[in-house]
Design a protein around this motif. Structure first.
Motif, PDB file in Angstrom:
ATOM      1  N   ASN A 192       0.810  -1.220   0.000  1.00 11.04           N
ATOM      2  CA  ASN A 192       0.000   0.000   0.000  1.00 11.04           C
ATOM      3  C   ASN A 192       0.839   1.265   0.000  1.00 11.04           C
ATOM      4  O   ASN A 192       0.481   2.258  -0.637  1.00 11.04           O
ATOM      5  CB  ASN A 192      -0.916   0.010   1.239  1.00 11.04           C
ATOM      6  N   LEU A 193       1.953   1.238   0.725  1.00 13.88           N
ATOM      7  CA  LEU A 193       2.728   2.463   0.926  1.00 13.88           C
ATOM      8  C   LEU A 193       3.886   2.622  -0.048  1.00 13.88           C
ATOM      9  O   LEU A 193       4.383   3.733  -0.220  1.00 13.88           O
ATOM     10  CB  LEU A 193       3.288   2.495   2.361  1.00 13.88           C
ATOM     11  N   GLY A 194       4.321   1.533  -0.678  1.00 12.68           N
ATOM     12  CA  GLY A 194       5.539   1.595  -1.464  1.00 12.68           C
ATOM     13  C   GLY A 194       6.760   1.445  -0.573  1.00 12.68           C
ATOM     14  O   GLY A 194       6.653   1.473   0.666  1.00 12.68           O
ATOM     15  N   ILE A 195       7.924   1.278  -1.193  1.00  9.24           N
ATOM     16  CA  ILE A 195       9.144   1.030  -0.414  1.00  9.24           C
ATOM     17  C   ILE A 195       9.483   2.221   0.472  1.00  9.24           C
ATOM     18  O   ILE A 195       9.707   2.083   1.685  1.00  9.24           O
ATOM     19  CB  ILE A 195      10.309   0.716  -1.364  1.00  9.24           C
ATOM     20  N   HIS A 196       9.507   3.419  -0.128  1.00 11.74           N
ATOM     21  CA  HIS A 196       9.882   4.600   0.661  1.00 11.74           C
ATOM     22  C   HIS A 196       8.873   4.868   1.774  1.00 11.74           C
ATOM     23  O   HIS A 196       9.244   5.211   2.907  1.00 11.74           O
ATOM     24  CB  HIS A 196       9.989   5.822  -0.252  1.00 11.74           C
ATOM     25  N   GLY A 197       7.586   4.707   1.468  1.00 15.55           N
ATOM     26  CA  GLY A 197       6.568   4.946   2.480  1.00 15.55           C
ATOM     27  C   GLY A 197       6.660   3.957   3.633  1.00 15.55           C
ATOM     28  O   GLY A 197       6.530   4.336   4.804  1.00 15.55           O
ATOM     29  N   ALA A 198       6.901   2.679   3.324  1.00  9.95           N
ATOM     30  CA  ALA A 198       7.013   1.669   4.378  1.00  9.95           C
ATOM     31  C   ALA A 198       8.254   1.909   5.234  1.00  9.95           C
ATOM     32  O   ALA A 198       8.209   1.759   6.467  1.00  9.95           O
ATOM     33  CB  ALA A 198       7.058   0.275   3.756  1.00  9.95           C
ATOM     34  N   VAL A 199       9.357   2.276   4.598  1.00  7.00           N
ATOM     35  CA  VAL A 199      10.588   2.540   5.353  1.00  7.00           C
ATOM     36  C   VAL A 199      10.394   3.710   6.312  1.00  7.00           C
ATOM     37  O   VAL A 199      10.789   3.645   7.484  1.00  7.00           O
ATOM     38  CB  VAL A 199      11.749   2.843   4.375  1.00  7.00           C
ATOM     39  N   GLU A 200       9.756   4.775   5.840  1.00  5.20           N
ATOM     40  CA  GLU A 200       9.538   5.940   6.696  1.00  5.20           C
ATOM     41  C   GLU A 200       8.550   5.636   7.808  1.00  5.20           C
ATOM     42  O   GLU A 200       8.723   6.087   8.933  1.00  5.20           O
ATOM     43  CB  GLU A 200       9.037   7.122   5.859  1.00  5.20           C
ATOM     44  N   GLN A 201       7.500   4.898   7.531  1.00  3.80           N
ATOM     45  CA  GLN A 201       6.451   4.684   8.525  1.00  3.80           C
ATOM     46  C   GLN A 201       6.803   3.623   9.552  1.00  3.80           C
ATOM     47  O   GLN A 201       6.363   3.692  10.692  1.00  3.80           O
ATOM     48  CB  GLN A 201       5.158   4.298   7.813  1.00  3.80           C
ATOM     49  N   TYR A 202       7.620   2.635   9.175  1.00  5.05           N
ATOM     50  CA  TYR A 202       7.885   1.513  10.096  1.00  5.05           C
ATOM     51  C   TYR A 202       9.318   1.476  10.629  1.00  5.05           C
ATOM     52  O   TYR A 202       9.532   1.071  11.770  1.00  5.05           O
ATOM     53  CB  TYR A 202       7.584   0.186   9.403  1.00  5.05           C
ATOM     54  N   PHE A 203      10.297   1.868   9.826  1.00  2.48           N
ATOM     55  CA  PHE A 203      11.692   1.635  10.223  1.00  2.48           C
ATOM     56  C   PHE A 203      12.444   2.915  10.594  1.00  2.48           C
ATOM     57  O   PHE A 203      13.198   2.913  11.549  1.00  2.48           O
ATOM     58  CB  PHE A 203      12.418   0.900   9.091  1.00  2.48           C
TER      59      PHE A 203
END
Length: 383
Positions: free
Chosen positions: A34-45
């Protein structure tokens, strides 16, 4: 103090961090759809907490520790355990090296997350470039076309000023810029009878015929956040010169003030280098009889006037150019194979993962050999 030290040196804390890390990687990987790679990295890691947005409101509440929190607790646990609980001896030298390797890995990832810069250098065949453009960060550029007959003077204001809607002012500019609205991502539409009233404030340039509608920010690799802003220019006495709609992808919009010609635009943040890269040739090789790509390569000439260097390189898939602390990867192409796109990466911590893997490998090997030798010695005594 003892309960505090006992908590941070405990084996249970290390296991808990590892389990939480596995869960975080699992849910982050699922949400990447849903978020894409950059979105997932920013939101989770690259965050201390993972937040949940209450539906229908702008309120967010933390519900899970983020990558920074888990990594920080694990780092403190490893260091304090080495200082307080670890019994140093040559028989545990391998374990010590493994611990230091893991600490190096965490520190390296922390440095990369905070200091790594990814950008793209786009060059047409026969042209040269001395700058790259950030993939995520934008800036507001004001260009003075009357500064010189040969060159323009550019004033770039960082994205933080746009996000916080601070007034943009420079001592060499006879005016200031105020923001009426900022949109991290938007779609551009043509004005009609349904145009929102707040968009009608733009009375200059492209904004006379179009307006921007805000949409959620994206982190997907194949999508772009089209940053837009409605801004007003004031002179020193506070008189309004006009209001413009600017957006990523718009051409520079010109205006005249005090008989000088200026233009403004939102563009990707630029990083300038003390050397030029000239694209001699770009090749897009395909498997015979098909359109399946086999290889991309860029034949470039690098010129560094200060060092007196002029060298040729071939950049192709999995064979980047490393120069001046930067790494140039062959990233893509455009314009029917006449334009190359080089990914430019600056990462001060790029060597630490290699060092970490080396330490862990040597540590495991040493500890295995120590155990093997001890076992062989005991067998020999018994026999």
């Amino acid at each position: 103090m003892k309960p505090f030290i006992k908590f941070f040196t405990s084996f249970e804390l290390a296991i808990s961090c590892m389990v939480l890390g596995l869960i975080l990687v699992f849910i982050g990987t699922l949400d990447q759809v849903n978020l894409g790679i950059h979105g997932a990295v920013e939101q989770y890691f690259y965050t201390f907490f993972v937040y949940w947005a209450i539906p229908g409101s702008e309120i967010t509440i933390p519900y899970f520790p983020g990558g920074y929190t888990i990594g920080l607790f694990l780092l403190v646990n490893l260091i304090t355990a080495l200082v307080v609980r670890f019994r140093y001896s040559w028989r545990k030298s391998g374990v010590l090296m493994v611990h230091i390797g893991v600490i190096t890995l965490i520190v390296g990832e922390l440095i990369s997350s905070m200091m790594q810069v990814d950008s793209a250098m786009i060059i047409d065949e026969g042209d040269s470039s001395n700058f790259s453009e950030d993939r995520q960060i934008m800036e507001l550029a004001v260009i003075d076309h009357s500064a010189s007959n040969k060159t323009d003077r550019v004033y770039a204001f960082p994205h933080e000023m746009m996000e916080t809607m601070q007034d943009c002012r420079h001592e060499e500019l006879p005016f200031k810029i105020g923001f009426n609205q900022y949109m991290a991502n938007s779609v551009i539409q043509r004005r009609d009878e349904n145009t929102p009233s707040k968009a009608l404030i733009a009375n200059q340039g492209i904004g006379l015929n179009t307006f921007a509608q805000e949409i959620p920010k994206t982190g997907k690799m194949d999508e772009v956040n089209r940053t837009s802003a409605i801004l007003t220019i004031f002179d020193d006495s506070g008189e309004v010169l006009g209001t413009w709609l600017t957006s990523l992808g718009f051409p520079p919009q010109k205006f005249t003030f005090q008989e000088k010609e200026y233009s403004l635009e939102i563009r990707r943040k630029r990083y300038y280098y003390p050397f030029d890269i000239h694209l001699n040739d770009f090749s897009h090789d395909r498997y015979l009889g098909t359109n399946i790509p086999m290889n991309f390569s860029s034949e470039i000439e690098l010129t560094h006037p200060v060092r007196g260097e002029k060298r040729e390189f071939l950049i192709y898939m999995n064979h980047p150019l490393r120069y001046n602390g930067l790494t140039f990867f062959q990233s893509g192409f455009a314009n029917e194979d006449t334009t190359t796109i080089l990914q430019v990466v600056s990462n001060p911590g790029r060597h630490l993962p290699y060092l970490s893997c080396g330490l862990i490998f040597v540590g495991l090997t040493v500890q295995f050999l120590i155990g093997l030798i001890s076992f062989a010695g005991r067998r020999q005594k018994k026999s």
